[in-house]
Design an enzyme around this catalytic site. Structure first.
Site, short mmCIF file in Angstrom:
data_model
loop_
_atom_site.label_atom_id
_atom_site.label_comp_id
_atom_site.label_asym_id
_atom_site.label_seq_id
_atom_site.Cartn_x
_atom_site.Cartn_y
_atom_site.Cartn_z
N LYS A 1 -0.72 4.27 -25.97
CA LYS A 1 -2.13 4.53 -25.75
C LYS A 1 -2.31 5.33 -24.47
O LYS A 1 -1.66 5.06 -23.46
CB LYS A 1 -2.91 3.22 -25.66
CG LYS A 1 -4.42 3.39 -25.72
CD LYS A 1 -5.11 2.06 -25.98
CE LYS A 1 -6.60 2.26 -26.20
NZ LYS A 1 -7.28 0.99 -26.54
N HIS B 1 -3.56 -16.17 -4.44
CA HIS B 1 -3.80 -15.64 -5.78
C HIS B 1 -2.49 -15.34 -6.52
O HIS B 1 -2.45 -15.35 -7.75
CB HIS B 1 -4.68 -14.39 -5.72
CG HIS B 1 -3.98 -13.17 -5.20
ND1 HIS B 1 -3.92 -12.86 -3.85
CD2 HIS B 1 -3.29 -12.19 -5.83
CE1 HIS B 1 -3.25 -11.74 -3.69
NE2 HIS B 1 -2.85 -11.31 -4.87
N ASP C 1 2.03 -1.15 -5.49
CA ASP C 1 0.73 -1.82 -5.35
C ASP C 1 -0.08 -1.11 -4.27
O ASP C 1 -1.25 -0.77 -4.46
CB ASP C 1 0.95 -3.29 -5.00
CG ASP C 1 -0.36 -4.06 -4.83
OD1 ASP C 1 -1.39 -3.61 -5.38
OD2 ASP C 1 -0.36 -5.10 -4.15
N ASP D 1 -8.82 3.04 -3.53
CA ASP D 1 -9.84 2.58 -2.60
C ASP D 1 -10.41 3.74 -1.79
O ASP D 1 -11.63 3.83 -1.57
CB ASP D 1 -9.28 1.52 -1.65
CG ASP D 1 -8.96 0.21 -2.37
OD1 ASP D 1 -9.27 0.11 -3.58
OD2 ASP D 1 -8.41 -0.71 -1.74
N ARG E 1 -3.05 2.25 5.98
CA ARG E 1 -3.36 0.86 5.66
C ARG E 1 -4.21 0.23 6.76
O ARG E 1 -5.23 -0.41 6.50
CB ARG E 1 -2.07 0.06 5.48
CG ARG E 1 -2.30 -1.42 5.15
CD ARG E 1 -1.01 -2.22 5.22
NE ARG E 1 -1.23 -3.60 4.81
CZ ARG E 1 -1.70 -4.56 5.59
NH1 ARG E 1 -2.03 -4.28 6.85
NH2 ARG E 1 -1.86 -5.79 5.13
#
Length: 466
Positions: free
Chosen positions: A12, A130, A205, A213, A260
């Site tokens: 896809k 998390h 990541d 962002d 960062r």
């Protein structure tokens, strides 16, 4: 396995604003098309930042797809350039799944839930993160949607590959002496540095959230992750294989960590962003035991206990504030007082009646006794290069064009004399919940700083965003 991977019609294509047209393996699409993954559409990537930066409307959903894509790109590049590494299609698929599923465990408003709400709502499990929920949610996703059989159909070997995927989502802390992983042997150690790199923090990541962002915040991104992937190479270091960079890229990597730090300073830890997030946290704390969700076995859990049942946690997203704004009206009972207080806090956010910024001061770990005598909302903001007060480049290996098989470290004095000496700082910020007492709060904060030998810059303007 090849017969499945080469069926192009089953792949896809996604049109991503950051990476362009990306093609995903059919197994990744099956994972995306599950309730556990789709919930990420309703969790803002930047938490309360959307209330300050109008463009920051992106969610964990698209970020996760981007990380899955980049994880595959880096793994495929290494496989193509270094066939001696024996990277299989099965390895690549596992790395892609880990990248895709690494954020499954985020709660409402992303880091606000595990970083601000959970430590106060559930002190006994204040260290829960998390990533812990991501592992449980991944297991729940596979089981609830019967994907184990699909994974085997596409060539994965279970349970070994499930273990490997979860080890990449939450890598173990290793001192490079004993090999602790079970999913892959030590000769595949470099694969554990692609999604979440505990060695030096350079991973896909970060590559995605830097680009994504910055795009949505309207901030320029100076780091080119495609260039890093192009120059990435695996070298042997003391019997263990690590992903290395070209020696000429060392300054660019310092720029990456500076980016960062800049994102944290300008956006993630923005004064108004933190004011909003403290208010959301306060609202969730007041509503904690009044927002109940039914889970497995008919059990009903509150917000702070939802993380113990993935069926309940699947239903927990940013939309929880709508449940606070509009509680169930199916009965004639009055709205509980704490829930009404939570609604009033959220209403203040909507009307921009935010907690007022009182002041801030830099603090050190030694000699700081906390803020017990400050009767205001406060938080400690940490700004660093991702590895506390350590220079991440000290644990990064490089190679030269002349000798691409030998890895080495580059001393900072050979890079530049303009590099930072300190790589972390802590800032104590104080907010006033009642604007009527702002003047008194500023006076008390200045006096507290003076008594504790802290320098302070108390601003005279409101945090009201125009």
């Amino acid at each position: 396995m090849e017969k499945h991977l080469n069926i192009k019609d089953l792949n896809k294509v996604f049109n991503d604003p950051i990476h362009g047209h990306i093609e995903l393996h059919p197994l990744l699409v099956k994972i995306i098309d599950t309730p556990q993954f789709q919930r990420l559409r309703n969790i803002k990537q930047l938490g309360g930042g959307y209330y300050v930066f109008p463009g920051a409307s992106h969610n964990r959903f698209e970020h996760s797809i981007g990380v899955g894509h980049l994880a595959g790109e880096l793994a495929k590049t290494l496989k193509l350039k270094q066939p001696e590494l024996d990277i299989s299609e099965r390895d690549v698929l596992c790395v892609q799944i880990a990248g895709l599923c690494h954020d499954l465990g985020h709660g409402p408003f992303s880091h606000l839930f595990d970083g601000m709400f959970n430590p106060e709502a559930d002190p006994e499990h204040k260290d829960w993160k998390h990533e812990d929920a991501s592992l449980e949610m991944f297991d729940h996703l596979v089981l609830a949607n019967g994907l184990a059989q699909e994974m085997e159909r596409y060539g994965l070997i279970l349970p070994t590959d499930l273990t490997f995927i979860k080890e990449m989502i939450k890598p173990l802390k290793s001192d490079d002496t004993e090999w602790l992983y079970e999913g892959r042997d030590e000769n595949k150690s470099f694969l554990y540095e692609i999604v979440s790199n505990k060695q030096n923090g350079i991973d896909v990541d970060k590559f995605d959230y830097f680009a994504r962002d910055c795009h949505h915040l309207g901030i320029r991104n100076n780091f080119d992750h495609q260039r890093f992937i192009m120059f990435a190479r695996v070298c042997d270091v003391n019997g263990r294989k690590h992903i290395c960079s070209r020696d000429k890229e060392v300054a660019n990597l310092y720029d990456m960590f500076h980016t960062r730090n800049s994102l944290h300073r300008r956006a993630y830890q923005h004064r108004v962003t933190k004011s909003v997030e403290i208010m959301i946290k306060d609202a969730l704390l007041k509503a904690d035991h009044h927002i109940l969700t039914k889970g497995s076995g008919g059990t009903t859990l509150c917000l702070s206990k939802a993380k113990t049942d993935m069926e309940v946690y699947t239903k927990l997203t940013d939309q929880v504030i709508e449940r606070i704004f509009h509680p169930c009206s199916c009965s004639n009972e009055f709205t509980p007082s704490p829930l009404e207080e939570a609604r009033m806090i959220l209403q203040r956010i909507m009307s921009r009646d935010l907690y007022q910024f009182v002041g801030e001061t830099k603090v050190c770990n030694q000699g700081w006794t906390g803020t017990k005598h400050l009767a205001q909302a406060f938080l400690v903001v940490t700004l660093d290069y991702g590895m506390k007060n350590k220079d991440p480049i000290n644990t990064t290996y490089f190679y030269t064009k002349a000798n691409p098989t030998e890895a080495f470290k580059i001393p900072r004095e050979q890079v530049s004399k303009l590099l930072p000496v300190c790589f972390a700082e802590k800032i104590l910020r104080v907010y006033c919940k009642n604007s009527a007492s702002l003047r008194d709060a500023k006076f008390c904060f200045q006096r507290w700083c003076h008594e504790n030998d802290f320098l302070t810059e108390v601003t005279l303007y409101s945090v009201r965003w125009q």
